[in-house]
Motif scaffolding. Structure first.
Motif, PDB file in Angstrom:
ATOM      1  N   PRO A  18      47.158  -2.272  -8.024  1.00 51.91           N
ATOM      2  CA  PRO A  18      47.329  -1.822  -9.420  1.00 51.91           C
ATOM      3  C   PRO A  18      46.166  -2.251 -10.325  1.00 51.91           C
ATOM      4  CG  PRO A  18      49.371  -2.759  -8.587  1.00 51.91           C
ATOM      5  CD  PRO A  18      48.322  -3.019  -7.546  1.00 51.91           C
ATOM      6  N   GLN A  19      45.419  -3.292  -9.933  1.00 52.23           N
ATOM      7  CA  GLN A  19      44.289  -3.748 -10.748  1.00 52.23           C
ATOM      8  C   GLN A  19      43.067  -2.842 -10.652  1.00 52.23           C
ATOM      9  OE1 GLN A  19      45.914  -7.319  -8.927  1.00 52.23           O
ATOM     10  NE2 GLN A  19      44.052  -8.224  -9.730  1.00 52.23           N
ATOM     11  N   LEU A  20      43.017  -1.984  -9.651  1.00 52.20           N
ATOM     12  CA  LEU A  20      41.863  -1.108  -9.462  1.00 52.20           C
ATOM     13  C   LEU A  20      41.986   0.083 -10.410  1.00 52.20           C
ATOM     14  CD1 LEU A  20      39.252  -0.496  -7.991  1.00 52.20           C
ATOM     15  CD2 LEU A  20      40.580   0.538  -6.166  1.00 52.20           C
ATOM     16  N   LEU A  21      41.169   0.098 -11.452  1.00 51.22           N
ATOM     17  CA  LEU A  21      41.281   1.118 -12.494  1.00 51.22           C
ATOM     18  C   LEU A  21      40.229   2.218 -12.406  1.00 51.22           C
ATOM     19  CD1 LEU A  21      42.122  -1.249 -15.491  1.00 51.22           C
ATOM     20  CD2 LEU A  21      43.692  -0.019 -13.971  1.00 51.22           C
ATOM     21  N   ASP A  22      39.273   2.090 -11.469  1.00 46.78           N
ATOM     22  CA  ASP A  22      38.259   3.125 -11.290  1.00 46.78           C
ATOM     23  C   ASP A  22      38.973   4.439 -10.953  1.00 46.78           C
ATOM     24  OD1 ASP A  22      36.413   4.939 -10.145  1.00 46.78           O
ATOM     25  OD2 ASP A  22      35.204   3.322  -9.305  1.00 46.78           O
ATOM     26  N   PRO A  23      38.812   5.487 -11.782  1.00 46.04           N
ATOM     27  CA  PRO A  23      39.534   6.743 -11.551  1.00 46.04           C
ATOM     28  C   PRO A  23      39.264   7.371 -10.180  1.00 46.04           C
ATOM     29  CG  PRO A  23      37.873   6.994 -13.282  1.00 46.04           C
ATOM     30  CD  PRO A  23      37.927   5.541 -12.940  1.00 46.04           C
ATOM     31  N   ASN A  24      38.134   7.033  -9.562  1.00 39.29           N
ATOM     32  CA  ASN A  24      37.854   7.547  -8.215  1.00 39.29           C
ATOM     33  C   ASN A  24      38.808   6.974  -7.173  1.00 39.29           C
ATOM     34  OD1 ASN A  24      35.418   9.166  -8.641  1.00 39.29           O
ATOM     35  ND2 ASN A  24      34.474   7.222  -9.196  1.00 39.29           N
ATOM     36  N   PHE A  25      39.436   5.828  -7.499  1.00 43.36           N
ATOM     37  CA  PHE A  25      40.197   5.125  -6.472  1.00 43.36           C
ATOM     38  C   PHE A  25      41.615   4.726  -6.856  1.00 43.36           C
ATOM     39  CE2 PHE A  25      35.711   4.296  -5.411  1.00 43.36           C
ATOM     40  CZ  PHE A  25      35.702   4.893  -4.153  1.00 43.36           C
ATOM     41  N   VAL A  26      42.104   5.076  -8.039  1.00 48.16           N
ATOM     42  CA  VAL A  26      43.467   4.723  -8.440  1.00 48.16           C
ATOM     43  C   VAL A  26      44.459   5.301  -7.425  1.00 48.16           C
ATOM     44  CG1 VAL A  26      45.257   5.100 -10.197  1.00 48.16           C
ATOM     45  CG2 VAL A  26      42.932   4.499 -10.887  1.00 48.16           C
ATOM     46  N   ASP A  27      45.331   4.444  -6.898  1.00 46.60           N
ATOM     47  CA  ASP A  27      46.387   4.822  -5.942  1.00 46.60           C
ATOM     48  C   ASP A  27      45.853   5.472  -4.658  1.00 46.60           C
ATOM     49  OD1 ASP A  27      48.379   3.794  -7.572  1.00 46.60           O
ATOM     50  OD2 ASP A  27      48.765   5.706  -8.553  1.00 46.60           O
ATOM     51  N   THR A  28      44.667   5.106  -4.251  1.00 47.59           N
ATOM     52  CA  THR A  28      44.111   5.701  -3.035  1.00 47.59           C
ATOM     53  C   THR A  28      44.349   4.835  -1.811  1.00 47.59           C
ATOM     54  OG1 THR A  28      41.938   4.711  -3.415  1.00 47.59           O
ATOM     55  CG2 THR A  28      42.271   6.976  -4.215  1.00 47.59           C
ATOM     56  N   VAL A  29      44.227   5.492  -0.661  1.00 52.75           N
ATOM     57  CA  VAL A  29      44.218   4.839   0.644  1.00 52.75           C
ATOM     58  C   VAL A  29      42.925   5.292   1.304  1.00 52.75           C
ATOM     59  CG1 VAL A  29      45.367   4.620   2.880  1.00 52.75           C
ATOM     60  CG2 VAL A  29      46.737   4.909   0.796  1.00 52.75           C
ATOM     61  N   VAL A  30      42.084   4.323   1.685  1.00 53.18           N
ATOM     62  CA  VAL A  30      40.771   4.628   2.253  1.00 53.18           C
ATOM     63  C   VAL A  30      40.745   4.204   3.715  1.00 53.18           C
ATOM     64  CG1 VAL A  30      38.280   4.167   2.108  1.00 53.18           C
ATOM     65  CG2 VAL A  30      39.650   4.299   0.011  1.00 53.18           C
ATOM     66  N   LEU A  31      40.404   5.139   4.593  1.00 53.40           N
ATOM     67  CA  LEU A  31      40.207   4.834   6.007  1.00 53.40           C
ATOM     68  C   LEU A  31      38.780   4.348   6.189  1.00 53.40           C
ATOM     69  CD1 LEU A  31      40.952   4.974   9.074  1.00 53.40           C
ATOM     70  CD2 LEU A  31      40.026   7.322   9.019  1.00 53.40           C
ATOM     71  N   MET A  32      38.625   3.148   6.724  1.00 49.71           N
ATOM     72  CA  MET A  32      37.292   2.611   6.963  1.00 49.71           C
ATOM     73  C   MET A  32      36.723   3.226   8.245  1.00 49.71           C
ATOM     74  SD  MET A  32      37.014   0.974   4.278  1.00 49.71           S
ATOM     75  CE  MET A  32      35.335   0.471   4.598  1.00 49.71           C
ATOM     76  N   LEU A  33      35.517   3.765   8.143  1.00 55.34           N
ATOM     77  CA  LEU A  33      34.858   4.418   9.272  1.00 55.34           C
ATOM     78  C   LEU A  33      33.734   3.577   9.860  1.00 55.34           C
ATOM     79  CD1 LEU A  33      34.659   8.018   7.800  1.00 55.34           C
ATOM     80  CD2 LEU A  33      36.279   7.164   9.518  1.00 55.34           C
ATOM     81  N   ASP A  34      33.110   2.755   9.027  1.00 55.44           N
ATOM     82  CA  ASP A  34      31.984   1.955   9.490  1.00 55.44           C
ATOM     83  C   ASP A  34      31.868   0.724   8.595  1.00 55.44           C
ATOM     84  OD1 ASP A  34      29.808   1.304  11.069  1.00 55.44           O
ATOM     85  OD2 ASP A  34      28.418   2.635  10.022  1.00 55.44           O
ATOM     86  N   VAL A  35      31.824  -0.447   9.202  1.00 56.62           N
ATOM     87  CA  VAL A  35      31.702  -1.694   8.452  1.00 56.62           C
ATOM     88  C   VAL A  35      30.726  -2.588   9.210  1.00 56.62           C
ATOM     89  CG1 VAL A  35      32.902  -3.708   7.508  1.00 56.62           C
ATOM     90  CG2 VAL A  35      34.112  -1.529   7.703  1.00 56.62           C
ATOM     91  N   ASP A  36      29.671  -3.034   8.532  1.00 51.45           N
ATOM     92  CA  ASP A  36      28.745  -3.992   9.140  1.00 51.45           C
ATOM     93  C   ASP A  36      28.105  -4.826   8.036  1.00 51.45           C
ATOM     94  OD1 ASP A  36      26.593  -2.496   8.057  1.00 51.45           O
ATOM     95  OD2 ASP A  36      26.313  -1.378   9.917  1.00 51.45           O
ATOM     96  N   GLU A  37      27.180  -5.683   8.389  1.00 54.12           N
ATOM     97  CA  GLU A  37      26.565  -6.578   7.402  1.00 54.12           C
ATOM     98  C   GLU A  37      25.801  -5.819   6.316  1.00 54.12           C
ATOM     99  OE1 GLU A  37      24.035  -5.712  10.779  1.00 54.12           O
ATOM    100  OE2 GLU A  37      25.905  -6.846  10.777  1.00 54.12           O
ATOM    101  N   GLY A  38      25.458  -4.571   6.555  1.00 51.36           N
ATOM    102  CA  GLY A  38      24.726  -3.777   5.572  1.00 51.36           C
ATOM    103  C   GLY A  38      25.602  -3.081   4.554  1.00 51.36           C
ATOM    104  N   GLY A  39      26.913  -3.019   4.812  1.00 46.02           N
ATOM    105  CA  GLY A  39      27.816  -2.348   3.892  1.00 46.02           C
ATOM    106  C   GLY A  39      28.991  -1.727   4.615  1.00 46.02           C
ATOM    107  N   ALA A  40      29.684  -0.841   3.919  1.00 48.21           N
ATOM    108  CA  ALA A  40      30.879  -0.216   4.474  1.00 48.21           C
ATOM    109  C   ALA A  40      30.983   1.224   3.989  1.00 48.21           C
ATOM    110  CB  ALA A  40      32.112  -1.010   4.052  1.00 48.21           C
TER     111      ALA A  40
END
Length: 189
Positions: A18-40
């Motif tokens: 509920p603290q995430l107020l960025d309109p791009n991500f309010v109430d979203t579910v994100v599937l992670m496809l790639d995560v490494d030391e350079g980013g996600a």
């Protein structure tokens, strides 16, 4: 500060708090496809558009999972598309498929569709993606913007993704499941 991205890996879900107020991500579910030391990098699973896949990627519309529309995968590179597929059989991997987590993977949309037909149990196309720099995702998790939870293949290919946020939280252990019943406006509680 501990490295909170260590708990995030491909195939996991980020569920907006509920603290995430960025309109791009309010109430979203994100599937992670790639995560490494350079980013996600990931795609938002619960933002279908009204645009049929066949209208943009003609031949892929035939094998896209219902609803056969493009999903808004995130605010980055919205003019591009990523396809996530689920293999029917892990021993029958088509050309252009790159594993993300077990039978779940990315499909190269430049691959002739005939080489993929019959090998997938599900396929979804996302316009754009969500991306984070090296320390950006860890900072967002630490500030309480995301719950990090295990993903399931069915999350990606739901017919109606409208209740995905609540359903993913509801199946979590302990107090995290309680968040699935919070009202949109906490003042109404």
């Amino acid at each position: 500060m501990a490295d909170r991205t260590a708990e995030v890996r491909a195939g996991m879900l980020l569920v907006a708090t509920p603290q995430l107020l960025d309109p791009n991500f309010v109430d979203t579910v994100v599937l992670m496809l790639d995560v490494d030391e350079g980013g996600a990098l990931g795609v938002v699973l619960n933002r279908p558009s009204g645009i049929p896949v066949a209208e943009v990627l003609e031949t892929w519309g035939e094998i896209a999972s219902e609803p056969e529309v493009l999903f808004r995968g995130g605010p980055v590179s919205t003019e591009g598309a990523l396809a996530v597929g689920l293999l029917r059989d892990q021993d029958d991997v088509p050309v252009g498929f790159r594993e993300v987590d077990g039978p779940l993977g990315l499909l190269d949309l430049d691959t002739p569709v005939e080489l993929v037909t019959g090998t997938l149990a599900g396929m979804r196309v996302f316009a754009g993606y969500a991306g984070w720099g090296a320390d950006q995702l860890a900072a967002e998790i630490d500030e309480g913007s995301w719950y990090v939870v295990p993903g399931e293949a069915v999350d990606v290919f739901r017919l109606d993704p409208g209740e995905l946020w609540r359903d993913v939280l509801r199946r979590q252990p302990g107090e995290l499941a309680w968040h699935s019943t919070r009202p949109a406006d906490p003042e109404l509680n």
